[in-house]
Structures are given as structure tokens and as C-alpha cells.
Design a protein around this motif. Structure first.
Motif, short mmCIF file in Angstrom:
data_model
loop_
_atom_site.label_atom_id
_atom_site.label_comp_id
_atom_site.label_asym_id
_atom_site.label_seq_id
_atom_site.Cartn_x
_atom_site.Cartn_y
_atom_site.Cartn_z
N ILE A 1 0.86 -1.18 0.00
CA ILE A 1 0.00 0.00 0.00
C ILE A 1 0.89 1.24 0.00
O ILE A 1 1.80 1.35 0.82
N TYR A 2 0.63 2.13 -0.95
CA TYR A 2 1.43 3.35 -1.08
C TYR A 2 0.57 4.57 -0.78
O TYR A 2 -0.64 4.57 -1.03
N GLU A 3 1.21 5.61 -0.26
CA GLU A 3 0.57 6.92 -0.21
C GLU A 3 1.14 7.76 -1.34
O GLU A 3 2.36 7.84 -1.53
N ILE A 4 0.23 8.34 -2.12
CA ILE A 4 0.62 9.14 -3.28
C ILE A 4 -0.27 10.37 -3.33
O ILE A 4 -1.48 10.27 -3.53
N GLU A 5 0.30 11.53 -3.10
CA GLU A 5 -0.39 12.82 -3.24
C GLU A 5 -1.73 12.84 -2.51
O GLU A 5 -2.77 13.22 -3.07
N GLY A 6 -1.73 12.37 -1.27
CA GLY A 6 -2.93 12.46 -0.46
C GLY A 6 -3.92 11.33 -0.65
O GLY A 6 -5.06 11.41 -0.15
N SER A 7 -3.53 10.24 -1.33
CA SER A 7 -4.41 9.08 -1.52
C SER A 7 -3.61 7.81 -1.27
O SER A 7 -2.37 7.81 -1.27
N LEU A 8 -4.35 6.70 -1.04
CA LEU A 8 -3.73 5.40 -0.83
C LEU A 8 -4.03 4.49 -2.01
O LEU A 8 -5.18 4.38 -2.44
#
Length: 642
Positions: free
Chosen positions: A445-452
Motif C-alpha cells: 500500500i502506497y501513499e501518493i499525493e494524499g491518496s492510498l
């Protein structure tokens, strides 16, 4: 009537005494207002505390390596010598690994940290390997260009394999670090700047707690004010890093030519393997400092006390559950009521003997619940539980797996990268292979620009932050230091590159709630990398706190960032100028400071920034940009930022 000679002398002496009394009173008043250091910057020293795996280790044994022409002899480089790693990996591992229970050396080989600046500049010196393993070398070059003396930059390398208490027990590291600050003050005549990166911030935090037990309580703040002018916390994992979980269960190679299983064996033997383990921001331990002075024994265990928010919220305040693991069956979980409860909460019906997926939050990792749950399926869990209880929960100075309050240092600058794709959670499953390759990662699971997002690109539910981390440490952990800011914060956003001030955005007196993120209402251009400054100089009299967020700054490379070096240098210069008119350095513009900052503007057929740079050819220049050089001295250029 004329005055006699004795009378005149008496009058002169009386005037001098009165002037001296007034001067001493003014000095006392200035000291009472915060004791700001206003001397020249040459009196300052810089103490560098490197991060994990950022100090050279050298052999302190003679080890004959069979089937290899390369042996290990005293003072041979171990970390990092890629030649020996490739040709004699088994010998190399003997020199790197420790006993996981007592953190002693391998019987056949021992390694010790190198000393001096050379221990932290390049880990594997060489024509090819040197630039690839460079850590603090650019800092040293920058200091030389600006005329910093050799004895004013001090490295504080340490054995990053050890737990905090073992660092002091085996190497007296914190005693030596205290002497380093005291020697720097005596040698240079002024306090020090502390520059810590990654794990180095955890080391510095432990030092501050250790210092409380080492000097009289009434002298603690005075000692800090006299010896430390500013603390620059770079890329600090304030609440831990999720990649530590991956390194513990499946291995993290860090780009080395070894298998993940080998990397796991090595990492799990380190006492520091749990130092950056994620933990809940809602759980704290008892105050060891006050217990020590109230008659408690130094070996008392720290008792976790979690706020109600921990049990009302999901994920211990993190974006998601950090571990989702599939185990073969529920056998053995009856011995751990908390694990059975976790399983019951996640799955309403469990068929005995069938694979079961369990989820674990940051709290359940740091308090040992997770390791107890997989104890029957992973031989490493018992060793990690022993290490967790002995070296962290039972540490005589501090339980490092607890949130950090603002240290009582005059000037604190918390600096980190944001807006990069960062791992925040994992799915593990049995691989069918023996230890150490018995777990595989099935999803990330990644966090990218305020989303998962999952590894396959699917959106994941959770509590993401306003942005993402620095590729290694999640934003949730990096930005914890925003809690050190007061109720009113000044925010400035500016381009990272040199600029004339036309793209500056400022918000003054922005309200900040405790334990709440600060999200500025500012615009962004997708083509520009920004640096956002959060500054507070009012909430604590005589103290300054600032947070700098650098777009796209990578965790491992941020200490080599010219932008970071420029900003630290300008702030240091500003702080030491008695004629400075503001608490923080101006952000109105950023011009070139070094020859490397000048370049050729092909559109205008001249050097860019003509007010700073000029065309000046030197023999050996191979293109026009190389011949663009700074017009004036660095001191003159710095005067624009007072």
C-alpha cells in the motif's frame, strides 16, 4: 573653583564604574530574553550525526576467507566494501552480524565504527563506488567553499547496528558526544549546530534524555543553551518507518548485491532493527526521568499508557494497518488474548486449520502483539520479542517507541521531503520456503499525493494525509514535528530554485490546532518544485521552531540537496548577525551563492542572473556554463539576506 587632580581621577573612575554597571545590566537583560548567540559565524561548530548505515565500519579482527583471495585484516573496510561483499559474502556477513540476544560480535570477526569526517563522507571510496555511496561529502565541500575551518565541522559517527543502551554500554557514545559539544565550545568560543539525518535524530533524542540523568536538573537547560544553538532534524522518522517492517520480515537489500533472505538475516541481528519500528502517536510511556529522582529503580519497565483516541480511531493514527499477514492456522493464539481479540475483530468466523489473514496497527507492532501472533510460524519472532522487551520497553533511559515532545533547544528546524510515492502498508503470506525466506510480500500500500493505492493501482480506503512522504518515511511520521509549532504559524511557499520573489506566497498567523496537520491554502504549479516554510517564534519566549517541506526530496539523498545546504547556510548566517531585523531569514529572493549556481542563458546569450554572475573563462572550461562564475565574494552575497 577648580577641581584638584585626585578629585578629577575620582570622577573619572566613578563614571567608568557607572558605565560598567549599566553594561552588565544590559547583558543580564539580553540573557533573560533568551540568551541569543550574536557572535560571528566562525565561532559556531557543526556536529553531524549520520543516519542508519551512514557510518563506515572497519574490521578489528583477522579473518581468513576460504575460496577467496581477499581476507579481512584489522582496519579493513567492512561497511562498505563492495569488492569483498561480492567475492567473500560469507566472511563479510561474519563481520557485519551481531548476536541477536546480547548484541555481541561474531566470534570470528568484529567491526567497529570509523572516526572523523572520512567515516561519513563516502562509504565505499572509489572512482565508481565513491559517488554512488556519497553521504555527507557535499556538505564538506560546501563548507570549504565558504571558508569554514576544518576543526569547526565535527562528525559524530556511531555503530548504527546497536540499540541505544548498547551504544553507551559498549562504546560510551553519549559520554563522548557530550565531550564533543563541550570541546567545541572551548575550541571555537560558541555553541554548536546539530545536523542529524534519519536514525541520527533518534540517537540525538536519546542523548538528550540521557543527559537529563547525567547533569543536575537545574543545569540541564543552561547546558543546552550554552552548547547547542540550533538543531536541524533532517528526514526524522518521528513515529517510525514502515520499511522497517519489511526489512524485519522479508529483507531490505538497500541496493546491495545480496538476496533478501541474506539481508533479513543481517538486519534482524542488529539491535537497532527495532529502533525505527512504527508506533502509535497516542501511546506514551511513564517518565523515566522523574521516576529516577523519586527513588524508582533504573531497571523498571516503561508502562504504555494509551489515550482513548487510540481505541476510538483506526490504525493508531496512521493511514492504514501496517501489516496484513496470512498465517497457516490459528494454532497457538489462545496464549495471547490480545491476538485472539484482534483476530476476532477482523474475522467473525474462523475455520480451524485454514489460512487466516490478520491485520495489525502500529501499536500492535510496537507493543509486541504482532510478534507474539507469528511466534509459532517464524523463528525470528522470539529473538525480536526478547530485543523489544530488553532494549526498548525496558531501556533504563527512554522507551524510544513513544512520541517525541519538542526538545528544549533554542532553535529547531525540522526538514523533510514530501510528495513522493511512499510505502505505508504490506500484505504478507507464507512462501513455502524455509527461514529466512519464509514470507513473501503479496501486495504493498502506497501513499501518493494524499491518496492510498495498492501495488496494482487500486484505490485503498484509509486515512491518508494531505500529501505523501519521502519514499522511505511516511508523511504521517515525518510531519509529527508540526506539533512543535505554536497556535499561530507563518507560512511561506517559494520555489526551490533561484528566484526573484515573484512566485512567493505568504500566509501570516495561520491558526494551528494541537495534533492537527497544517495545510496551507496556496497554489502550486505542476512544473515547479517548492519549499514550504512553517515558522513560529512567538509561542515559546526565546525559542524558534520551523518546519521545511521540500517537494520531491528523497529521504536518502536529501542531505546532498543543494537547496537544503543553501537554506541551512542562509539561516545560520542570519542567526549570527547582530544586525538581523527578523527572526528568520528572508524568503523574498534566492540568488546564486556559488559558481555551480551560475549557468548560461542561451535565449539571452549571456550568463543567467547577470547581477550575480559574469562570464569569466578559465583554462579547462569545456562549455559556456562552466565559464559563468560568481561576481562577488560569498560574504558580500550573504549580506543580502540579513
Amino acid at each position: 573653583m577648580q577641581m584638584t587632580v585626585p578629585t578629577r581621577r575620582f570622577s573619572v573612575i566613578l563614571v567608568l564604574v557607572l558605565l560598567l554597571v549599566v553594561l552588565l545590566g544590559a547583558l543580564r537583560e539580553a540573557s533573560a530574553k533568551g540568551g541569543e548567540f550574536t557572535g560571528d559565524y566562525p565561532k559556531l561548530s557543526g556536529v553531524i550525526i549520520p543516519g542508519f548505515a551512514s557510518t563506515q565500519l572497519r574490521a578489528w579482527s583477522i579473518l581468513d576467507c576460504p575460496y577467496s583471495p581477499l581476507d579481512f585484516n584489522p582496519l579493513d573496510l567492512v561497511w562498505l566494501d563492495t569488492t569483498k561483499l561480492l567475492s567473500a559474502v560469507n566472511c563479510w556477513l561474519k563481520c557485519m552480524t551481531l548476536d541477536p540476544y546480547n548484541q555481541t560480535d561474531n566470534p570470528e570477526c568484529k567491526s567497529r565504527p570509523d572516526s572523523g569526517l572520512s567515516a561519513i563522507t563516502e562509504l565505499d571510496p572509489g572512482y565508481i563506488t565513491g559517488p554512488l555511496s556519497s553521504v555527507w561529502k557535499e556538505w564538506v565541500k560546501w563548507c570549504i567553499e565558504f571558508g569554514i575551518e576544518a576543526n569547526s565541522i565535527i562528525a559524530a559517527p556511531y555503530d548504527w547496528r546497536l540499540s541505544p543502551s548498547k551504544l553507551e554500554e559498549r562504546d560510551l557514545y553519549f559520554h563522548k558526544l557530550k565531550l564533543t559539544f563541550e570541546t567545541a565550545l572551548k575550541l571555537r568560543g560558541g555553541p554548536s549546530l546539530v545536523l542529524a539525518h534519519s536514525l541520527g535524530n533518534n540517537v540525538f533524542r536519546y542523548f538528550l534524555e540521557w543527559l537529563k540523568l547525567e547533569i543536575p536538573p537545574k543545569q540541564y537547560i543552561k547546558w543546552l543553551d550554552e552548547h547547542i544553538h540550533a538543531y536541524f532534524a533532517v528526514g526524522s522518522p518521528f513515529l517510525g518507518a514502515t520499511q522497517t517492517v519489511k526489512a524485519t520480515l522479508s529483507g531490505e537489500t538497500f541496493g546491495l548485491p545480496v538476496s533478501e533472505g541474506t539481508a533479513r538475516l543481517m538486519f534482524s541481528s542488529f539491535g537497532s532493527s527495532l529502533w525505527m519500528m512504527p508506533f502509535s502517536k497516542y501511546c506514551r510511556a511513564d517518565n523515566k526521568y522523574w521516576k529516577h529522582f523519586s527513588g524508582g529503580t533504573r531497571m523498571d519497565h516503561h508502562i504504555h499508557q494509551c489515550d482513548e483516541q487510540e481505541f476510538r480511531s483506526n490504525y493508531s493514527g496512521w493511514p492504514t494497518n501496517l501489516i496484513n499477514i496470512e498465517i497457516p492456522s490459528m494454532r497457538g493464539l489462545e496464549a495471547y488474548p490480545s491476538v485472539s481479540e484482534v483476530a476476532h475483530n477482523n474475522f467473525s468466523s474462523i475455520e480451524c486449520g485454514l489460512p487466516t489473514q490478520l491485520s495489525f496497527s502500529a501499536r500492535e507492532i510496537s507493543d509486541g502483539t504482532f510478534f507474539k501472533a507469528i511466534e509459532d510460524y517464524d523463528p525470528e519472532s522470539k529473538r525480536l520479542l526478547h530485543l523489544l522487551e530488553k532494549s526498548y520497553h525496558g531501556d533504563p533511559v527512554l522507551n524510544p517507541l513513544t512520541p517525541w515532545d519538542r526538545p528544549p533547544i533554542k532553535n529547531i528546524f525540522c526538514i523533510y521531503g514530501i510528495d513522493s510515492k511512499t510505502e505505508v502498508g504490506y500484505y504478507f503470506a507464507p512462501s513455502g520456503k524455509p527461514y529466512p525466506d519464509n514470507w513473501i510480500i503479496t501486495d504493498v500500500i502506497y501513499e501518493i499525493e494524499g491518496s492510498l493505492f495498492s501495488r496494482s493501482g487500486n484505490l485503498v480506503e484509509g486515512n491518508p494525509g494531505s500529501t505523501s512522504g519521502d519514499e522511505t518515511v511516511p508523511y504521517h511520521s515525518l510531519s509529527w514535528c508540526k506539533n512543535w509549532l505554536g497556535p499561530k504559524v507563518n507560512i511561506t511557499r517559494a520555489p526551490q530554485s533561484e528566484h526573484d520573489g515573484s512566485d512567493i506566497q505568504v500566509e501570516l498567523n495561520v491558526e494551528h490546532q494541537d495534533e492537527a496537520d497544517i495545510v496551507p491554502n496556496m497554489t502550486r504549479s505542476p512544473r515547479v518544485k517548492y519549499i514550504t516554510y512553517y515558522e513560529d517564534s512567538e509561542s515559546i519566549p526565546g525559542r524558534k521552531t520551523a518546519v521545511w517541506e521540500l517537494d520531491k526530496a528523497n529521504h536518502r539523498n536529501i542531505v546532498r540537496s543543494p537547496v537544503l545546504m543553501r537554506e541551512v547556510w542562509l539561516q545560520m548566517w542570519h542567526d549570527t548577525r547582530p544586525d538581523a531585523t527578523s527572526k528568520f531569514v528572508t524568503k523574498a529572493k534566492r540568488g546564486p551563492l556559488r559558481d555551480e549556481d551560475c549557468y548560461w542563458d542561451y535565449g539571452k546569450a549571456r550568463c543567467a542572473w547577470p547581477e550575480y554572475c559574469e562570464y569569466r573563462y578559465n583554462f579547462g572550461d569545456v562549455h559556456l556554463g562552466q565559464s559563468c562564475r560568481i561576481k562577488n565574494s560569498p560574504t558580500y552575497l550573504l549580506s543580502h539576506y540579513v
